[in-house]
Design an enzyme around this catalytic site. Structure first.
Site, PDB file in Angstrom:
ATOM      1  N   GLN A 504       0.828  -1.207   0.000  1.00 17.10           N
ATOM      2  CA  GLN A 504       0.000   0.000   0.000  1.00 17.10           C
ATOM      3  C   GLN A 504       0.864   1.260   0.000  1.00 17.10           C
ATOM      4  O   GLN A 504       0.560   2.236  -0.676  1.00 17.10           O
ATOM      5  CB  GLN A 504      -0.925   0.004   1.216  1.00 17.10           C
ATOM      6  CG  GLN A 504      -1.670   1.314   1.457  1.00 17.10           C
ATOM      7  CD  GLN A 504      -2.657   1.655   0.367  1.00 17.10           C
ATOM      8  OE1 GLN A 504      -3.125   0.776  -0.348  1.00 17.10           O
ATOM      9  NE2 GLN A 504      -2.974   2.930   0.231  1.00 17.10           N
ATOM     10  N   GLU A 505       1.947   1.232   0.744  1.00 14.25           N
ATOM     11  CA  GLU A 505       2.778   2.424   0.898  1.00 14.25           C
ATOM     12  C   GLU A 505       3.560   2.769  -0.366  1.00 14.25           C
ATOM     13  O   GLU A 505       3.637   3.932  -0.745  1.00 14.25           O
ATOM     14  CB  GLU A 505       3.765   2.230   2.069  1.00 14.25           C
ATOM     15  CG  GLU A 505       3.121   2.259   3.446  1.00 14.25           C
ATOM     16  CD  GLU A 505       2.748   3.673   3.878  1.00 14.25           C
ATOM     17  OE1 GLU A 505       3.136   4.642   3.197  1.00 14.25           O
ATOM     18  OE2 GLU A 505       2.054   3.802   4.903  1.00 14.25           O
ATOM     19  N   SER A 506       4.149   1.777  -1.007  1.00 13.49           N
ATOM     20  CA  SER A 506       5.116   2.064  -2.078  1.00 13.49           C
ATOM     21  C   SER A 506       4.836   1.373  -3.391  1.00 13.49           C
ATOM     22  O   SER A 506       5.525   1.652  -4.377  1.00 13.49           O
ATOM     23  CB  SER A 506       6.518   1.649  -1.620  1.00 13.49           C
ATOM     24  OG  SER A 506       6.572   0.234  -1.441  1.00 13.49           O
TER      25      SER A 506
END
Length: 645
Positions: A504-506
């Protein structure tokens, strides 16, 4: 003997040159090309340009040779002839830096005041704003005034401050008498809305002498929006003054919603607002009266305003407020106010089913929930868990054998070499160009090819570009599996959960940096890294640059995730929200809901749309990763599902 030395050294030098020439002639293997590429870059960095000039011709067949050519051209762009730059751009139409170079050279030709040469080099509008301003100024300089004025108007209509290169274009446009006065006022409004007070002041100060009264009022309003009522009463009621008053009013409402609420009747009278314009002011204030600190009178006023509103997003915010309060009657009321199109969203279909179950209309509710289960994502999985049924993931398979034509060609060759050199972000630019130019079936094959090469972020990027949402294996590769196994071992967090956060973050880009400074796979802020390293005694951490290294990032990121996970009783909903928005906000939301609601209502009532979407995604992604690891894939654990929030 001494006289023989110059001859000896000349002989040695000639031998070295001959050996170098022979090496150039036979440097065919990829390994040799890579070695020579590294040598050239090192020589270039050391400004050994004679070595660069000597070695470059032997590397013309290497995929990254165009990047060396680009560096050669841009190192001396001020002295480059247009023909050399044109030849490079035309020879490398898919090379990302070639497009950048086109805009840069347009600006260089503008510096030379070679307007005809500029238009010959760039017959079409270039990519950057600065280059576009120079392009349209060149149009004016060569007598193409209509095109110049249209371009000037398009570039003018923004609330942002434009590059200095645009000033001369705007000046000749204004001097021509062709600048539309309405366009001038519209830019002031856009700048006001963007909070660009400096630009508002400059533009107002440039208004003609006969407009000094309104100009002064605009500047006063921009410097202090609390003067909005004075502005409304002392300026004539026009579309422009109404729009300016609305923008300033929104700023007042952000600071003091009650003051803004009481101000509405006076603004309506002063600016002769119609019902639609009046409702826009009510909507602005209603957004600000969603907290727990509103009075009964404010709450009644807010709900009356929302009941008359045509804003779907405002009504949805009110639905979420009812969910967060455990207000079942309010939930029913505000769901009914949604337009039909909005009611078809997964979240509102689920909550309609929830209300039907409460009323004993089980058959209707289950029909909705079963229909939801045919889809993909958070609410389809919630529907399955609500029914106590197994959710079946739909997974589209890319062809096992990728068409060799897709893996050949200069673009793919450059991607391979850029990934070899760990130039992930440059590789992503090349990859984006390649994927964008292909059909959907070819995009699926490219996603699979990247997956097979362990180019995890490029695999994900291809599925996004192709909207290949059911290609779950390529969308959710088990990236850096060994590192996640190692650094989640002995922790309470599961490997699948940590991977879901990273995905989700990267989207698996190890080199990504956010505008606020978060870095790497798990998007760690430098301050968070320092705190976590001390808290967990993580060795060998020297500074933020290491956060772009996958192992360091995963080590620190999983440790911080463990910390927030433990803080919130091993609950992924809270931990995910805290990872995104901070632990303090999560505690505030928990205090507001006060144990009145279930897990799904808590997630949906999160007031920040980014955090709400983040939590939904992470829970779904965790389920996908558990599926690929051969584990149980229910969306929530029993403890998460059953507790009150």
């Amino acid at each position: 003997m001494d006289r023989a030395k110059p001859f000896v050294w000349r002989l040695v030098a000639a031998s070295v040159c001959l050996l170098t020439f022979c090496h150039l002639a036979r440097a065919d293997s990829l390994e040799e090309q890579r070695n020579r590429y590294a040598q050239i870059k090192q020589a270039w960095d050391n400004r050994q340009m004679d070595v660069v000039e000597q070695m470059m011709p032997g590397l013309k067949d290497y995929p990254l040779y165009p990047y060396l050519e680009y560096r050669k051209i841009t190192d001396d762009l001020m002295n480059q002839p247009a023909i050399a730059v044109t030849q490079f751009v035309r020879a490398n139409p898919t090379l990302p830096p070639a497009r950048t170079l086109q805009s840069r050279f347009v600006n260089e030709l503008a510096r030379r005041e070679d307007w005809r040469g500029l238009l010959a080099f760039s017959p079409e509008k270039p990519g950057t704003t600065e280059a576009q301003c120079n392009y349209y100024y060149a149009k004016w300089s060569t007598g193409q005034t209509e095109a110049a004025w249209q371009g000037a108007k398009d570039l003018w209509l923004t609330g942002k401050s434009q590059p200095n290169a645009c000033d001369k274009l705007f000046s000749v446009w204004r001097a021509s008498g062709k600048q539309d006065p309405l366009a001038y006022l519209e830019r002031i409004r856009l700048a006001m809305k963007a909070g660009n007070t400096g630009l508002v002041t400059v533009l107002a100060g440039q208004m003609p002498a006969e407009y000094q009264t309104i100009a002064s009022a605009i500047i006063t309003l921009a410097n202090d929006p609390n003067n909005v009522l004075i502005f409304a009463r002392t300026t004539g009621a026009t579309d422009f003054t109404r729009q300016m008053a609305e923008v300033a009013f929104a700023s007042v409402a952000r600071q003091d919603a009650e003051n803004a609420r009481l101000m509405i009747p006076s603004l309506v009278q002063a600016q002769k607002l119609n019902e639609e314009q009046t409702q826009a002011l009510r909507d602005i204030v209603a957004w600000r009266l969603m907290g727990n600190d509103v009075t009964d009178a404010q709450a009644k006023w807010r709900d009356d305003a929302i009941m008359r509103s045509q804003s779907t997003s405002l009504i949805e915010r009110r639905v979420r407020m009812a969910l967060g309060m455990g207000d079942r009657r309010g939930l029913n009321t505000w769901l009914a106010r949604l337009p039909m199109e909005a009611k078809e969203k997964d979240e509102w279909r689920y909550w309609q089913a929830d209300l039907l179950l409460e009323r004993g209309r089980d058959a209707e509710a289950k029909e909705i929930l079963h229909a939801l289960m045919q889809k993909r994502g958070f609410y389809p999985m919630v529907a399955a868990q609500r029914l106590g049924e197994e959710y079946t993931l739909k997974i589209d398979k890319a062809p096992a054998n990728v068409n060799s034509a897709l893996t050949q060609g200069p673009e793919m060759a450059r991607v391979r070499e850029l990934m070899y050199w760990n130039l992930d972000n440059t590789a992503r630019s090349e990859w984006a160009n390649l994927v964008k130019s292909r059909s959907k079936s070819e995009q699926a094959q490219l996603a699979r090819y990247a997956f097979n090469q362990h180019w995890w972020d490029l695999s994900v990027q291809a599925t996004i570009a192709g909207k290949l949402w059911d290609h779950l294996e390529e969308r959710f590769p088990l990236a850096y599996n060994d590192l996640f196994t190692r650094y989640t071992r002995g922790k309470d967090i599961s490997q699948s959960y940590a991977m879901a956060i990273a995905r989700q973050e990267s989207a698996w880009n190890p080199k990504v940096k956010s505008p606020v400074g978060a870095s790497g796979l798990m998007q760690i802020m430098p301050g968070t890294a320092t705190h976590t390293v001390k808290m967990f005694s993580i060795p060998d951490y020297r500074g933020p640059g290491q956060l772009l290294e996958p192992e360091t990032n995963i080590n620190i990121g999983t440790s911080y995730l463990q910390y927030v996970y433990q803080q919130f009783g091993n609950n992924r909903i809270f931990a995910s929200a805290a990872y995104n928005a901070g632990p303090g906000r999560v505690r505030t939301w928990l205090g507001n809901s006060a144990g009145r609601i279930d897990a799904v209502a808590f997630v949906e009532s999160i007031p920040f749309s980014e955090t709400r979407g983040y939590v939904k995604n992470v829970l779904a992604y965790d389920a996908y990763y558990r599926h690929f690891m051969g584990q149980k894939e229910a969306l929530m654990s029993d403890s998460e599902w059953q507790r009150r929030y």
